[in-house]
Design a protein around this motif. Structure first.
Motif, PDB file in Angstrom:
ATOM      1  N   LYS A   4       0.823  -1.207   0.000  1.00  0.00           N
ATOM      2  CA  LYS A   4       0.000   0.000   0.000  1.00  0.00           C
ATOM      3  C   LYS A   4       0.862   1.265   0.000  1.00  0.00           C
ATOM      4  O   LYS A   4       0.484   2.276  -0.600  1.00  0.00           O
ATOM      5  CB  LYS A   4      -0.960  -0.032   1.187  1.00  0.00           C
ATOM      6  CG  LYS A   4      -2.057  -1.086   1.016  1.00  0.00           C
ATOM      7  CD  LYS A   4      -3.027  -1.113   2.179  1.00  0.00           C
ATOM      8  CE  LYS A   4      -4.108  -2.168   1.943  1.00  0.00           C
ATOM      9  NZ  LYS A   4      -5.054  -2.268   3.075  1.00  0.00           N
ATOM     10  N   ALA A   5       2.024   1.204   0.641  1.00  0.00           N
ATOM     11  CA  ALA A   5       2.912   2.375   0.650  1.00  0.00           C
ATOM     12  C   ALA A   5       3.433   2.666  -0.754  1.00  0.00           C
ATOM     13  O   ALA A   5       3.465   3.819  -1.198  1.00  0.00           O
ATOM     14  CB  ALA A   5       4.071   2.150   1.605  1.00  0.00           C
TER      15      ALA A   5
ATOM     16  N   ALA B  43       0.556   3.967  -3.008  1.00  0.00           N
ATOM     17  CA  ALA B  43       0.278   5.387  -2.782  1.00  0.00           C
ATOM     18  C   ALA B  43       1.270   6.250  -3.556  1.00  0.00           C
ATOM     19  O   ALA B  43       0.888   7.226  -4.210  1.00  0.00           O
ATOM     20  CB  ALA B  43       0.338   5.711  -1.293  1.00  0.00           C
TER      21      ALA B  43
ATOM     22  N   ALA C 122      -0.699  10.641  -0.812  1.00  0.00           N
ATOM     23  CA  ALA C 122      -0.070  10.332   0.468  1.00  0.00           C
ATOM     24  C   ALA C 122      -0.607   9.005   1.010  1.00  0.00           C
ATOM     25  O   ALA C 122      -1.758   8.645   0.732  1.00  0.00           O
ATOM     26  CB  ALA C 122      -0.350  11.458   1.470  1.00  0.00           C
ATOM     27  N   PRO C 123       0.186   8.254   1.781  1.00  0.00           N
ATOM     28  CA  PRO C 123      -0.279   6.980   2.324  1.00  0.00           C
ATOM     29  C   PRO C 123      -1.577   7.104   3.113  1.00  0.00           C
ATOM     30  O   PRO C 123      -2.463   6.240   3.019  1.00  0.00           O
ATOM     31  CB  PRO C 123       0.886   6.541   3.228  1.00  0.00           C
ATOM     32  CG  PRO C 123       2.085   7.179   2.613  1.00  0.00           C
ATOM     33  CD  PRO C 123       1.610   8.507   2.090  1.00  0.00           C
ATOM     34  N   GLU C 124      -1.722   8.194   3.881  1.00  0.00           N
ATOM     35  CA  GLU C 124      -2.957   8.361   4.644  1.00  0.00           C
ATOM     36  C   GLU C 124      -4.152   8.623   3.725  1.00  0.00           C
ATOM     37  O   GLU C 124      -5.283   8.248   4.042  1.00  0.00           O
ATOM     38  CB  GLU C 124      -2.826   9.479   5.673  1.00  0.00           C
ATOM     39  CG  GLU C 124      -2.430  10.840   5.104  1.00  0.00           C
ATOM     40  CD  GLU C 124      -0.927  11.052   5.032  1.00  0.00           C
ATOM     41  OE1 GLU C 124      -0.512  12.229   4.969  1.00  0.00           O
ATOM     42  OE2 GLU C 124      -0.190  10.051   5.016  1.00  0.00           O
ATOM     43  N   SER C 125      -3.906   9.255   2.581  1.00  0.00           N
ATOM     44  CA  SER C 125      -4.978   9.478   1.609  1.00  0.00           C
ATOM     45  C   SER C 125      -5.417   8.168   0.973  1.00  0.00           C
ATOM     46  O   SER C 125      -6.587   7.996   0.629  1.00  0.00           O
ATOM     47  CB  SER C 125      -4.516  10.449   0.517  1.00  0.00           C
ATOM     48  OG  SER C 125      -4.227  11.719   1.054  1.00  0.00           O
TER      49      SER C 125
ATOM     50  N   SER D 244      -5.577   5.230   2.465  1.00  0.00           N
ATOM     51  CA  SER D 244      -6.492   4.575   3.405  1.00  0.00           C
ATOM     52  C   SER D 244      -7.884   5.188   3.330  1.00  0.00           C
ATOM     53  O   SER D 244      -8.888   4.481   3.318  1.00  0.00           O
ATOM     54  CB  SER D 244      -5.944   4.678   4.834  1.00  0.00           C
ATOM     55  OG  SER D 244      -4.712   4.000   4.952  1.00  0.00           O
ATOM     56  N   ARG D 245      -7.944   6.513   3.253  1.00  0.00           N
ATOM     57  CA  ARG D 245      -9.246   7.182   3.144  1.00  0.00           C
ATOM     58  C   ARG D 245      -9.915   6.831   1.817  1.00  0.00           C
ATOM     59  O   ARG D 245     -11.133   6.605   1.764  1.00  0.00           O
ATOM     60  CB  ARG D 245      -9.072   8.695   3.272  1.00  0.00           C
ATOM     61  CG  ARG D 245      -8.698   9.158   4.674  1.00  0.00           C
ATOM     62  CD  ARG D 245      -8.880  10.654   4.832  1.00  0.00           C
ATOM     63  NE  ARG D 245      -7.931  11.404   4.022  1.00  0.00           N
ATOM     64  CZ  ARG D 245      -6.746  11.816   4.458  1.00  0.00           C
ATOM     65  NH1 ARG D 245      -6.352  11.522   5.682  1.00  0.00           N
ATOM     66  NH2 ARG D 245      -5.944  12.511   3.676  1.00  0.00           N
TER      67      ARG D 245
ATOM     68  N   ASN E 194     -11.501   3.425   1.948  1.00  0.00           N
ATOM     69  CA  ASN E 194     -12.751   3.463   2.721  1.00  0.00           C
ATOM     70  C   ASN E 194     -13.884   4.050   1.897  1.00  0.00           C
ATOM     71  O   ASN E 194     -15.020   3.552   1.925  1.00  0.00           O
ATOM     72  CB  ASN E 194     -12.564   4.274   4.011  1.00  0.00           C
ATOM     73  CG  ASN E 194     -11.784   3.513   5.073  1.00  0.00           C
ATOM     74  OD1 ASN E 194     -11.859   2.282   5.137  1.00  0.00           O
ATOM     75  ND2 ASN E 194     -11.043   4.229   5.897  1.00  0.00           N
TER      76      ASN E 194
END
Length: 233
Positions: free
Chosen positions: A182-183, A186, A192-195, A197-198, A201
């Motif tokens: 996943k890193a 992204a 960004a990695p956090e984006s 995940s969002r 979802n």
């Protein structure tokens, strides 16, 4: 490492750099080249190494990365088949400016720089043909980058998943496996990695469920409409 077979030469001919060459010219330029299989991941070259060859990826994946001050990898580019890479180094500084890592299960063609450059010097018209191939490839890349920048993170991820489903032969549903962590994914799609995940979802609303690196898509048409019409912001 083995000399190129006829089947491998046919694959090499699909690389954008070499796509404009005749069979005879391609065979001549590939004299001295050899193929290598990589059952395990390994470092292909390090930043600062002498660029004494370039590569053509036939199977698998290669990551090009820089090292941060803390020693972490920062993915710069991810190559999928069939494409040449690291050729810019042999034409310019003669030094690899970044690090290259080949993934397990990959197969590469190694093209020695001295022989390749000498044949181009002896036949300048071949150089013009290579420039033509590179120009077409650059045009496609510019188009892809423009498309990427115009899409939201969710649309970028959905586009990537649709491409995976198409390769897997899915009709309107299916299960695919992410070929990247996943890193790295992204980094590949420019978010960004956090984006990421969002985005995963938010894709649940369009029939996408993730289980680790396994992704189940229950409605490809809904995903296509979202990419085409927008949504999932």
């Amino acid at each position: 490492m083995m000399a190129l077979s006829a089947a491998e030469l046919d694959l090499v001919a699909k690389a954008p750099l070499l796509a404009g060459l005749s069979s005879a010219d391609l065979a001549m330029l590939m004299e001295g080249a050899h193929s290598a299989a990589y059952p395990e991941a390994e470092l292909l070259f390090s930043q600062g190494d002498k660029a004494d060859r370039f590569f053509i990826l036939l199977e698998g994946r290669v990551n090009i990365f820089a090292l941060t001050e803390t020693g972490d990898q920062s993915i710069i580019e991810v190559f999928d088949p069939i494409v040449s890479f690291a050729e810019a180094a042999i034409f310019s500084s003669g030094i690899f400016p970044l690090n290259g890592e080949v993934m397990a299960g990959s197969r590469l063609v190694h093209v020695p720089a001295p022989q390749f450059l000498k044949r181009l010097a002896d036949n300048r018209s071949l150089g013009l043909l290579l420039l033509g191939g590179l120009s077409q490839w650059q045009f496609r890349l510019i188009h892809e980058i423009s498309e990427l920048k115009s899409k939201s993170p969710v649309q970028r991820l959905a586009t990537f998943l649709l491409a995976l489903a198409a390769k897997a032969g899915g009709d309107n549903a299916g299960r695919v496996r992410l070929p990247l962590t996943k890193a790295v994914l992204a980094s590949r799609i420019g978010i960004a990695p956090e984006s990421l995940s969002r985005a995963l979802n938010r894709l649940k609303a369009y029939g996408v469920e993730t289980h680790g690196r396994e992704v189940e898509i229950t409605d490809l048409d809904a995903l296509r409409r979202m990419v085409r019409d927008g949504g999932g912001e």
